[in-house]
Design a protein around this motif. Sequence first.
Motif, short mmCIF file in Angstrom:
data_model
loop_
_atom_site.label_atom_id
_atom_site.label_comp_id
_atom_site.label_asym_id
_atom_site.label_seq_id
_atom_site.Cartn_x
_atom_site.Cartn_y
_atom_site.Cartn_z
N SER A 57 11.79 -1.45 -5.00
CA SER A 57 12.33 -1.52 -5.76
C SER A 57 13.64 -0.96 -5.18
CB SER A 57 11.53 0.26 -6.28
OG SER A 57 11.17 1.30 -5.22
N GLY A 58 13.66 -1.92 -4.24
CA GLY A 58 14.81 -1.28 -3.71
C GLY A 58 15.69 -2.39 -1.95
N PRO A 59 16.84 -1.88 -1.75
CA PRO A 59 17.15 -3.07 -0.76
C PRO A 59 15.63 -3.21 0.39
CG PRO A 59 18.80 -1.98 -1.70
CD PRO A 59 17.88 -1.72 -2.17
N ALA A 60 15.89 -1.51 0.46
CA ALA A 60 14.91 -1.52 2.16
C ALA A 60 13.80 -1.82 1.95
CB ALA A 60 15.17 -0.18 2.46
N LYS A 61 13.47 -2.02 0.92
CA LYS A 61 11.84 -1.84 0.81
C LYS A 61 11.65 -3.98 0.57
CE LYS A 61 9.77 2.12 -1.63
NZ LYS A 61 9.27 2.26 -2.49
N ALA A 62 12.92 -4.67 0.01
CA ALA A 62 12.72 -5.13 0.46
C ALA A 62 12.93 -6.49 1.50
CB ALA A 62 14.51 -6.11 -0.87
N ALA A 63 14.00 -5.65 2.11
CA ALA A 63 13.95 -5.92 3.98
C ALA A 63 12.20 -5.53 4.32
CB ALA A 63 14.79 -5.23 4.58
N LEU A 64 11.44 -4.90 3.95
CA LEU A 64 10.46 -4.87 4.51
C LEU A 64 9.82 -6.05 4.85
CD1 LEU A 64 9.88 -0.81 4.66
CD2 LEU A 64 10.41 -2.13 6.82
N ALA A 65 9.21 -6.57 2.69
CA ALA A 65 8.25 -7.33 2.30
C ALA A 65 8.82 -8.23 3.12
CB ALA A 65 8.74 -6.88 1.14
N ARG A 66 10.05 -8.97 2.94
CA ARG A 66 10.42 -10.35 3.64
C ARG A 66 10.49 -10.19 4.83
NH1 ARG A 66 15.16 -8.51 0.82
NH2 ARG A 66 16.08 -10.50 -0.85
N ALA A 67 10.06 -9.14 5.87
CA ALA A 67 9.35 -9.23 7.26
C ALA A 67 7.31 -9.37 7.57
CB ALA A 67 9.80 -7.86 7.87
N ALA A 68 6.94 -8.85 6.56
CA ALA A 68 5.86 -9.28 6.63
C ALA A 68 5.46 -10.66 6.29
CB ALA A 68 5.22 -8.00 5.27
N GLY A 69 6.67 -11.54 5.39
CA GLY A 69 6.02 -12.81 4.76
C GLY A 69 6.58 -13.33 3.30
N ALA A 70 6.54 -12.20 2.49
CA ALA A 70 6.72 -12.81 1.58
C ALA A 70 7.71 -14.09 1.77
CB ALA A 70 7.34 -11.85 0.60
N HIS A 71 7.60 -14.68 0.62
CA HIS A 71 8.75 -16.29 0.16
C HIS A 71 9.34 -16.11 -0.25
CE1 HIS A 71 4.64 -18.21 1.43
NE2 HIS A 71 5.54 -19.27 1.93
N GLY A 72 8.70 -14.69 -1.67
CA GLY A 72 10.14 -14.36 -2.50
C GLY A 72 10.31 -13.22 -2.87
N VAL A 73 10.97 -12.47 -2.76
CA VAL A 73 10.85 -10.63 -3.16
C VAL A 73 11.90 -10.44 -3.88
CG1 VAL A 73 11.50 -8.62 -2.44
CG2 VAL A 73 9.95 -10.82 -0.41
N PHE A 74 11.78 -9.92 -5.22
CA PHE A 74 12.42 -8.99 -5.69
C PHE A 74 12.04 -7.95 -6.41
CE2 PHE A 74 10.96 -13.23 -6.81
CZ PHE A 74 11.62 -14.08 -7.18
N ASP A 75 13.68 -7.44 -6.37
CA ASP A 75 13.97 -6.14 -6.87
C ASP A 75 13.85 -5.92 -8.65
OD1 ASP A 75 14.54 -3.19 -7.15
OD2 ASP A 75 16.62 -3.42 -6.03
N TYR A 76 13.14 -4.74 -8.81
CA TYR A 76 12.55 -4.92 -10.62
C TYR A 76 13.77 -3.83 -10.75
CZ TYR A 76 9.44 -0.59 -9.26
OH TYR A 76 9.44 0.29 -9.25
N ARG A 77 14.58 -3.11 -10.28
CA ARG A 77 15.79 -1.93 -10.04
C ARG A 77 17.15 -3.02 -10.97
NH1 ARG A 77 14.16 3.80 -7.39
NH2 ARG A 77 12.34 4.20 -7.76
#
Length: 333
Positions: free
Chosen positions: A180-200
């Motif tokens: 739900s936002g750029p900061a959370k997107a950065a965390l999801a990428r750091a966890a290792g997700a191949h694709g990260v999308f901000d639904y907002r």
Amino acid sequence: MRTAAGGPEVLRLAERPVPGPGPGEVRVRVHVSGLNPTDWRSRRRALPPGMSEQVPHQDGAGVIDTVGPQVDPARVGQRVWIWEAAWERPWGTAQQYTLVPDRQAVPLPDHAAFALGAALGIPALTAHRALTVHDGGPARLAPGTLHGATVLVAGGAGAVGNAAVQLARWAGARVVTTVSGPAKAALARAAGAHGVFDYRAQDAVAEVLAFAPEGVDIVVEVAPGANAALDLAVTAPGAVVASYSAGEDERLSVPVLSSLPKNLRWQSVFVYTVPPAAKQQALTDVAAAVDAGALRVGEAAGLPLHRYPLEHVADAHTALEQGVIGKVLLDIP
């Protein structure tokens, strides 16, 4: 400890005698206690039947300092992580010494910090169940067991979401997550997700289907009511939507006619009552992932740590209840 239901103010420090373990139990000198949303939710409910007081928190990590009858004495001195310490028991991990059944103290390798051990428990076991409950999929997680599968993790910046991303990656899946936002997107990428999308900010359905044109096989779902339409739109035939959380008043309206052609399964996951064999497999697999270095914590791993001293347990509960992003931990003196 608490003696009544209510807000964080019902938690108080108390001096009590150090307990002795009974048959089949171990006593753990707790170093770090981990908080989960179920901890503050259960705090607001009445004490379990037959209990006049309870020490909170299910998860933690420390060192076994003594064992009861029917337990191998060689376990004394072993570093361990604890799960479900306070489930229908008075002995949670927010204290210097706690008692748990022998199997609920899992060996923690020397290279794994107590902070990691305290962050496993509920999140990692929940994530494991969500990733292994679908028809035709593996009942266990190990390198390669999810090869060829695509996993959608809703809320990849949360504790369960973070564990699901890391475990799915370790098992060989392609992982996409919504945030739900750029900061959370950065965390999801750091966890290792191949694709990260901000639904907002993005069309999540279009982005997920662009990532996985054939659809996703497993959805690890944090908000089934809010995300039902998205999940239906992006799932592949035979997929499962495994939901482990919901708001207090959330309702799930299942689109039955649209679900039928896909043979779509809407699956609930409540870690405390997972079948014993599945729980044991989860313990084995999570321990293997920790040993392999596949589960990590900290901001660099997508899960910031928020640490409080034991005497500030009420502040820790408040932070968690207000939605702090990351893992809340108590350092036990």
